[in-house]
Design an enzyme around this catalytic site. Sequence first.
Site, PDB file in Angstrom:
ATOM      1  N   ASP A  62       0.870  -1.063   0.171  1.00  0.00           N
ATOM      2  CA  ASP A  62       0.122  -0.099  -0.168  1.00  0.00           C
ATOM      3  C   ASP A  62       1.057   1.235   0.024  1.00  0.00           C
ATOM      4  O   ASP A  62       1.197   1.825   1.164  1.00  0.00           O
ATOM      5  CB  ASP A  62      -0.891   0.077   1.252  1.00  0.00           C
ATOM      6  CG  ASP A  62      -2.129   0.889   1.406  1.00  0.00           C
ATOM      7  OD1 ASP A  62      -2.325   1.426   0.177  1.00  0.00           O
ATOM      8  OD2 ASP A  62      -2.753   0.983   2.246  1.00  0.00           O
ATOM      9  N   ARG A  67      -5.523  11.952   0.020  1.00  0.00           N
ATOM     10  CA  ARG A  67      -5.153  10.837  -0.788  1.00  0.00           C
ATOM     11  C   ARG A  67      -6.091  10.722  -2.013  1.00  0.00           C
ATOM     12  O   ARG A  67      -5.678  10.225  -3.196  1.00  0.00           O
ATOM     13  CB  ARG A  67      -5.660   9.393  -0.073  1.00  0.00           C
ATOM     14  CG  ARG A  67      -5.030   9.293   1.475  1.00  0.00           C
ATOM     15  CD  ARG A  67      -5.664   8.207   2.185  1.00  0.00           C
ATOM     16  NE  ARG A  67      -5.799   6.934   1.442  1.00  0.00           N
ATOM     17  CZ  ARG A  67      -6.414   5.622   2.029  1.00  0.00           C
ATOM     18  NH1 ARG A  67      -7.351   6.187   2.733  1.00  0.00           N
ATOM     19  NH2 ARG A  67      -6.252   4.787   1.384  1.00  0.00           N
ATOM     20  N   LYS A  93      -8.096   2.181  -6.661  1.00  0.00           N
ATOM     21  CA  LYS A  93      -9.237   2.133  -5.451  1.00  0.00           C
ATOM     22  C   LYS A  93      -9.949   3.163  -5.299  1.00  0.00           C
ATOM     23  O   LYS A  93      -9.572   4.468  -5.705  1.00  0.00           O
ATOM     24  CB  LYS A  93      -8.715   1.529  -4.169  1.00  0.00           C
ATOM     25  CG  LYS A  93      -7.446   2.789  -3.923  1.00  0.00           C
ATOM     26  CD  LYS A  93      -6.535   1.933  -2.703  1.00  0.00           C
ATOM     27  CE  LYS A  93      -5.650   2.895  -2.339  1.00  0.00           C
ATOM     28  NZ  LYS A  93      -4.663   2.434  -1.351  1.00  0.00           N
ATOM     29  N   HIS A  94     -11.250   3.310  -4.615  1.00  0.00           N
ATOM     30  CA  HIS A  94     -11.898   2.157  -3.818  1.00  0.00           C
ATOM     31  C   HIS A  94     -13.224   2.094  -4.596  1.00  0.00           C
ATOM     32  O   HIS A  94     -13.927   2.966  -4.432  1.00  0.00           O
ATOM     33  CB  HIS A  94     -11.983   2.559  -2.307  1.00  0.00           C
ATOM     34  CG  HIS A  94     -10.670   2.813  -1.658  1.00  0.00           C
ATOM     35  ND1 HIS A  94     -10.036   3.950  -1.553  1.00  0.00           N
ATOM     36  CD2 HIS A  94     -10.146   1.890  -0.765  1.00  0.00           C
ATOM     37  CE1 HIS A  94      -8.942   4.029  -0.846  1.00  0.00           C
ATOM     38  NE2 HIS A  94      -8.907   2.784  -0.375  1.00  0.00           N
ATOM     39  N   HIS A 101     -12.693   1.986   8.264  1.00  0.00           N
ATOM     40  CA  HIS A 101     -11.962   1.097   9.171  1.00  0.00           C
ATOM     41  C   HIS A 101     -12.710   0.839  10.508  1.00  0.00           C
ATOM     42  O   HIS A 101     -12.404  -0.128  11.153  1.00  0.00           O
ATOM     43  CB  HIS A 101     -10.557   1.756   9.497  1.00  0.00           C
ATOM     44  CG  HIS A 101      -9.539   1.904   8.282  1.00  0.00           C
ATOM     45  ND1 HIS A 101      -9.596   2.903   7.340  1.00  0.00           N
ATOM     46  CD2 HIS A 101      -8.704   0.944   7.889  1.00  0.00           C
ATOM     47  CE1 HIS A 101      -8.482   2.510   6.421  1.00  0.00           C
ATOM     48  NE2 HIS A 101      -8.030   1.396   6.915  1.00  0.00           N
ATOM     49  N   ASP A 117     -10.590  -4.553  -0.365  1.00  0.00           N
ATOM     50  CA  ASP A 117      -9.952  -3.730   0.831  1.00  0.00           C
ATOM     51  C   ASP A 117      -9.822  -4.764   1.831  1.00  0.00           C
ATOM     52  O   ASP A 117     -10.424  -5.954   1.987  1.00  0.00           O
ATOM     53  CB  ASP A 117     -10.699  -2.509   1.177  1.00  0.00           C
ATOM     54  CG  ASP A 117      -9.764  -1.503   1.679  1.00  0.00           C
ATOM     55  OD1 ASP A 117      -8.883  -1.783   2.010  1.00  0.00           O
ATOM     56  OD2 ASP A 117     -10.539  -0.141   1.694  1.00  0.00           O
TER      57      ASP A 117
END
Length: 512
Positions: free
Chosen positions: A75, A145, A175-176, A188, A260
């Site tokens: 990553d 990001r 991604k995502h 998360h 993920d």
Amino acid sequence: MTTLAGGTDTLTRDALTVLQPGFTGTTAPDWLLRRLGEGLASVGLFGRNIASPGQLAALTAQLRAERDDVLVAIDEEGGDVTRLEVRNGSSFPGNHALGAVDDVELTHQVAHELGRRLASCGVNLNWAPSADVNSDPRNPVIGVRSFGADTELVARHTAAYVTGLQSAGVAACTKHFPGHGDTAVDSHHALPRIDVCAEVLAERELAPFRAAIAAGTRAVMSAHILVPALDPDRPATLSHRILTGLLRDDLGYDGLIVTDGMEMRAIAGPYGIERGSVLAIAAGADAICVGGGLADDATVLRLRDALVAAVRTGELPEERLAEAAARVRALARWTGAAGSPAESTHGTEIGLHAARRALTVTAAPGLGSPDTFEPLTEPPYVAALTPVANIAVGDETPWGVAAELIHLLPGTVTGSFSAGSGPENEAGESAGRAALQAAGPRRVVAVVRDEHRHPWMASALDALLAARPDTIVVEMGVPQAAPRGALHIATHGAARVCGRAAAEVITGVPGL
């Protein structure tokens, strides 16, 4: 059931092939090497596995001595999310800085150089780039990001990043999917939900993925998000409508689909990783990423056995598992054919060059202009207003401008201040007063990340600027809040090179 050499039957081997586990340590444990011999085809690396480029190269050589076509994934987004340079900060600015520059050739060059460094260490699959359109400024997990909030900008830079990375022989994993930008929840911790219509999704979220597919991205990573307009019942990672119906059938994508991390609470909480993994493969995923937090043989065996059991009970078609395993092997063949990375044509300083170009420097009204700013010659006090770390970034990666200013102006002093407890405005005022007391007569450099998302941070800046209007403010997140301070520097990311570029402006000393 066919039995292969080594005693592993085809079904069990395919179940191992679709897993992308992590592990602990800077050398491969015996259990991992044993599973590679039994059919495991991919390994995921994290910051805990990396001490130096030489050590990483030795680790990947150890893996390939057991299986020469193993996919070694990482990553490594550059910017805030780095594994190669987790202890020092990245030599490359992240996506938001590249989007701020908006030079697709520069993005291609940065991605190529990053890919070249990965390839030279034996890494051949990068879980990057993020193609998310950061349309919700409250987003706690994407932010810098993302290349930005403009769909067309994100699309063109996603394509440039994919082609740059893959020109170095490293497979990109865009991604995502179908887009994590319009969320205010971190997957998360919980399951985010995107409540927009299918037309908005098609025009906004999906455009960068269409661009990535057109650019030839070798992998796509699914998002643990619920998108009711596409599937009201299951998150994207577990949705046949989204992974097969939308990504495969409608968008025409035929490469590898990676999930993920399955240990993230958005999946592990309601489904559990075993059940989640079965549902993901059934939905159309080809590889199960697990290992950011779970990294042991027991986890691999639990997932392997869950997949095998699902096939034997008829819940998961054996043909679907075989198809998924075949796609993993096909990507491994592509990386093997890519060959060794070419020598860099952009120079090792391309990351710093990009970070310098990404800076936006302004001054508050009535306090002059950046052109009249007099660089510091005396050591300042650096007050880092520090938010809770994004899990994707990790709290072990340093950020800020203090290290660079200490190098340029020995004697620079720094302190870190956080929200603490109680009402955010009171906590912020307290942090601001504490910073002022610690600074004494020194000039203050206040460093923030995403001031607009943290009311306590804004209150701390209020206190600092009311007492010391000559404070320099460095925003290292998304510069959504209005610029303020005697000098305001937006770096568009917190990579080491972003801090370095800001320190050059503050001191007037280029080329550290």
